[in-house]
Design a protein around this motif. Structure first.
Motif, PDB file in Angstrom:
ATOM      1  N   ASP A   1       0.569  -1.476  -0.293  1.00 58.12           N
ATOM      2  CA  ASP A   1       0.243  -0.250   0.021  1.00 58.12           C
ATOM      3  C   ASP A   1       1.110   1.367   0.290  1.00 58.12           C
ATOM      4  N   ARG A   2       1.949   1.179   0.670  1.00 60.89           N
ATOM      5  CA  ARG A   2       2.530   2.505   0.935  1.00 60.89           C
ATOM      6  C   ARG A   2       3.193   2.309  -0.914  1.00 60.89           C
ATOM      7  N   ALA A   3       3.893   1.461  -1.483  1.00 60.91           N
ATOM      8  CA  ALA A   3       4.401   1.716  -2.810  1.00 60.91           C
ATOM      9  C   ALA A   3       3.059   2.395  -3.799  1.00 60.91           C
ATOM     10  N   LEU A   4       2.361   1.395  -3.848  1.00 62.34           N
ATOM     11  CA  LEU A   4       0.629   2.454  -4.451  1.00 62.34           C
ATOM     12  C   LEU A   4       0.717   3.447  -4.130  1.00 62.34           C
ATOM     13  N   LEU A   5       0.744   3.988  -3.101  1.00 63.45           N
ATOM     14  CA  LEU A   5       0.724   5.530  -2.737  1.00 63.45           C
ATOM     15  C   LEU A   5       2.118   6.667  -3.322  1.00 63.45           C
ATOM     16  N   LEU A   6       3.683   5.759  -2.980  1.00 63.74           N
ATOM     17  CA  LEU A   6       4.571   6.207  -3.842  1.00 63.74           C
ATOM     18  C   LEU A   6       4.535   6.140  -5.509  1.00 63.74           C
ATOM     19  N   LEU A   7       4.376   4.778  -5.631  1.00 64.60           N
ATOM     20  CA  LEU A   7       4.654   5.256  -7.098  1.00 64.60           C
ATOM     21  C   LEU A   7       3.254   6.678  -7.888  1.00 64.60           C
ATOM     22  N   ARG A   8       2.450   6.344  -7.790  1.00 63.46           N
ATOM     23  CA  ARG A   8       1.124   7.305  -7.736  1.00 63.46           C
ATOM     24  C   ARG A   8       1.148   8.487  -7.630  1.00 63.46           C
ATOM     25  N   TYR A   9       1.271   9.106  -6.252  1.00 64.05           N
ATOM     26  CA  TYR A   9       1.512  10.805  -5.905  1.00 64.05           C
ATOM     27  C   TYR A   9       2.232  10.840  -6.149  1.00 64.05           C
TER      28      TYR A   9
END
Length: 188
Positions: A141-149
């Motif tokens: 989930d942290r990776a998802l946020l980092l990559l997207r935002y």
């Protein structure tokens, strides 16, 4: 068709590099560099993370740590590159947080609004609250946020980088944003 060709090329380069072929190793490093750069965009971290990823891949192959029954080699290499990029980003964020906790960060020193002590305190408190909430998320989930935002990658690029379905990326990001809104309220 293009994806299959890329996968085959990656596997061929990987096997040749593991046998000591320097040309294949250089080309594989270029591939890894591209994947790392797609996450970090630019900066000194790209070179370091790409080199760490290449080294990790070759060491794992030479020490027989790769399990062909678990996943294909192309996806395995991409995952290592993405993880090294994310680790590099985390280290940079931790360093920035350390600098902020010790005094003014680079951004605050040049931002005219940062001269107001109340604004600086509020900004720091908001950043700490967001960091606390994000810190409690699992790694994916942290990776998802980092990559997207933070990295501004498309949903498709995120799905490919993390080897998860596009629909999963979209639904998890949607749920994460709702969760953050609930936990942070107007601080988001």
């Amino acid at each position: 068709m293009k994806g299959q060709a890329t996968h085959r090329i990656t596997v061929d380069l990987l096997e040749a590099a593991a046998r000591g072929d320097r040309v294949a190793g250089g080309t594989l490093t270029d591939f890894i560099y591209g994947w790392v750069r797609s996450i970090l965009h630019a900066g000194p971290d790209v070179d370091d993370a790409a080199q760490e990823a290449f080294t990790a891949v070759i060491v794992a192959l030479r020490t027989h740590q790769y399990d062909a029954s678990v996943e294909d080699k192309h996806a395995w290499v991409v995952k290592i590159a993405v993880r090294k990029a994310i680790d590099s980003r985390r280290m940079r964020v931790r360093e920035r947080e350390r600098q902020v906790s010790e005094g003014l960060g680079a951004d605050e020193a040049t931002d005219p609004a940062s001269t107001d002590p109340i604004s600086r305190i509020e900004q720091r408190q908001r950043a700490e609250r967001v960091n606390d909430v994000v810190k409690d998320l699992n790694e994916t989930d942290r990776a998802l946020l980092l990559l997207r935002y933070h990295e501004d990658l498309s949903y498709e690029d995120i799905a490919q980088a993390l080897s998860i379905p596009l629909g999963t990326v979209k639904s998890r990001l949607s749920r994460l944003i709702e969760k953050l809104k609930l936990e942070l309220g107007s601080n988001l």
